[in-house]
Write an enzyme that holds these catalytic residues in place. Structure first.
Site, mmCIF file in Angstrom:
data_model
loop_
_atom_site.group_PDB
_atom_site.id
_atom_site.type_symbol
_atom_site.label_atom_id
_atom_site.label_comp_id
_atom_site.label_asym_id
_atom_site.label_seq_id
_atom_site.Cartn_x
_atom_site.Cartn_y
_atom_site.Cartn_z
ATOM 1 N N LYS A 158 -1.148 -11.369 -2.672
ATOM 2 C CA LYS A 158 -2.536 -10.987 -2.353
ATOM 3 C C LYS A 158 -3.483 -11.788 -3.243
ATOM 4 C CE LYS A 158 -2.045 -6.111 -1.036
ATOM 5 N NZ LYS A 158 -2.792 -5.956 0.205
ATOM 6 N N HIS A 216 5.034 -2.299 -5.844
ATOM 7 C CA HIS A 216 3.755 -3.016 -5.882
ATOM 8 C C HIS A 216 2.903 -2.692 -7.116
ATOM 9 C CE1 HIS A 216 4.868 -3.987 -1.869
ATOM 10 N NE2 HIS A 216 4.536 -2.830 -1.339
ATOM 11 N N LYS A 315 -0.906 8.828 0.756
ATOM 12 C CA LYS A 315 -1.196 8.651 2.181
ATOM 13 C C LYS A 315 -2.107 9.783 2.633
ATOM 14 C CE LYS A 315 2.855 6.274 4.088
ATOM 15 N NZ LYS A 315 2.141 5.030 4.422
#
Ligand code: NDP
Length: 447
Positions: A158, A216, A315
């Protein structure tokens, strides 16, 4: 003759269609890769034309592609031999397979043997705990040398994450204050407003801790906390990351106070109504998989001792929040006579959209002795390549800089293993939060 063949195991899967092929398509479009042949395989009875259609669709353009599809069971030695025989030039094998199948395929490849120069590309999760990651590493180095093993963490591709390097190491002004003398805390947050999105098959066995934090977010922590490597070659860069991760552990070594887990119940986000996670198709509610995880970590180095690194991912959270925030300590003394808000200075690295912000208090308009909060900000836009394109560029150029090294993959499990163990032992209760809310009320991160 083509220089390279990318052999995609799991060609008919979700990762291949949604991330791998679009990333490759962009890389080829920008001239960042050599002419490449694609051999796809899966259990489905596809033919070459169906595979080419999938590739064209994912590339988003209609072009002549050297692509073949072979139906194969990748845990079978004879099938693997057929696949390798269909490749030309340097072979790059991408395991876009369920993790258990990847391990079996690697074991079968050891018996088959690989042509010299072959590279292996593995997806997360790398193993299911420290022990299985260690066993997988031991197996992989029997196949090819470590430098030819690419463990993908696409967050390292990214542009904002890579920009942490430029921000920290190419400027004079931030690096000297990124220490425990000046920094109060570091929060690394990846909250999304999406729910399960029909991915129970994978997610219900992983959960937020493994899906996001173990992989991550620990990579981002390493980028923020590591010392400057002398160069960005694979050896130096990955050494710097490994060094800081070796010093990282659960805050107070007590997951009961330094971690939280929760799962969403039914709720609404905007116009969308989400069912309870436990009622999503394919979810085994008794498994108690968390959809939101928080962990506080300590980094025991001179630079960071005493500074909490709070990692969180959830989430179905009402407010999408994808950022790393460095909160600074208050100024040691503000001259008497200057009044105003005592908001802490903050450096925000936003991952979506890609942006940098610096919160400061300054003498704004109006009374010059009254401080006003301001935010200096800059959008730096996404990179030319999507993260998978960036990672694939390294893979195809045989540059493992952005790949996760074997010892680091094991270290990341080692860091979260006490949390996994405490959760399994029921020492940290599984809380609930309505979809669309901010998450559990006793969050370890400030609101
Ligand atoms: P899918 O279940 O969508 O795809 C799995 C693929 O593996 C299918 O093509 C399937 O073929 C193939 N396969 C399974 N068993 C065999 C076998 N014995 N022989 C040959 N092929 C086999 O999984 P995903 O694409 O979602 O995930 C793949 C990997 O990527 C996983 O490790 C996952 O954790 C990781 N990942 C996925 C992400 C995503 O967004 N999807 C994001 C990040 C990582 P068939 O359908 O023909 O049975």
């Amino acid at each position: 003759m083509t220089d390279q063949t990318l052999l995609i195991l799991g060609a008919s899967g979700d990762l291949t269609a949604r991330l791998l092929l679009p990333g490759l398509g962009k890389l080829l479009e920008l001239g960042g890769a050599k002419d490449i042949a694609l051999v796809g395989s899966g259990m489905d009875d596809w033919d070459d034309e169906r595979w080419r259609a999938r590739v064209r669709e994912s590339f988003g353009r209609d072009e002549e592609i050297d692509a073949r599809y072979l139906r194969a069971d990748v845990t079978d030695g004879d099938d693997l031999t057929r696949l390798l025989d269909a490749c030309h030039g340097e072979i790059v094998i991408f395991f876009a397979l369920p993790p258990s199948v990847t391990a079996k395929a690697c074991a079968a490849l050891r018996d088959v043997g690989l042509p010299p120069g072959t590279r292996l590309v593995l997806e997360k999760p790398f193993g299911v705990d420290e022990k299985t990651a260690h066993a997988l590493n031991a197996l992989l180095v029997q196949l090819v040398p470590e430098a030819r093993i690419h463990r993908v963490d696409h967050f390292l591709g990214k542009s904002t994450v890579l920009n942490i390097l430029g921000l920290r190491f190419a400027n004079r002004i931030f690096e000297p204050v990124l220490t425990n003398q000046h920094v109060e805390s570091v929060d690394i947050v990846f909250d999304e407003d999406l729910g399960l999105e029909s991915r129970a098959g994978y997610y219900d066995g992983a959960g937020a801790l493994v899906d996001m934090i173990q992989s991550h977010l620990l990579q981002i922590l390493a980028m923020i906390a590591m010392d400057a490597p002398p160069s960005l070659d694979a050896h130096e860069f990955r050494d710097s990351k490994a060094q800081v991760l070796r010093a990282t552990h659960v805050w107070g070594d007590d997951p009961r106070t330094a971690s939280r887990r929760a799962r969403y119940t039914a709720g609404t986000i905007g116009e969308r109504s989400l069912p309870s996670y436990a009622d999503e198709p394919g979810v085994d509610a008794a498994r108690g998989t968390e959809t939101l995880a928080e962990v506080v970590l300590a980094v025991d180095t001179w630079r960071w001792a005493g500074v909490p690194f709070r990692l969180r991912s959830g989430k179905a959270v009402g407010n999408r929040r994808k950022e790393a925030v460095v909160t600074f300590k208050p100024a040691p003394w503000v001259p008497t006579g200057l009044t105003g808000p005592d908001r802490p200075d903050r450096l925000r690295i936003l991952f979506s959209p890609d942006r940098l912000e610096l919160d400061l208090d300054i003498n704004g308009p109006g009374d010059p002795f009254v401080l006003d909060p301001v935010t200096l900000g800059s959008d730096f836009g996404p990179g030319a390549l999507p993260p998978y394109g960036e990672v694939l560029r390294g893979v195809l150029e045989d540059d493992p800089t952005l790949s996760v090294r074997g010892d680091t993959a094991e270290m990341c499990w080692h860091i979260v293993q006490p949390v996994i163990d405490a959760w399994r032992a029921g020492e940290v209760p599984l809380q609930e939060y309505p979809a669309g809310s901010a998450g559990p009320s006793d969050s370890l991160l400030p609101g």
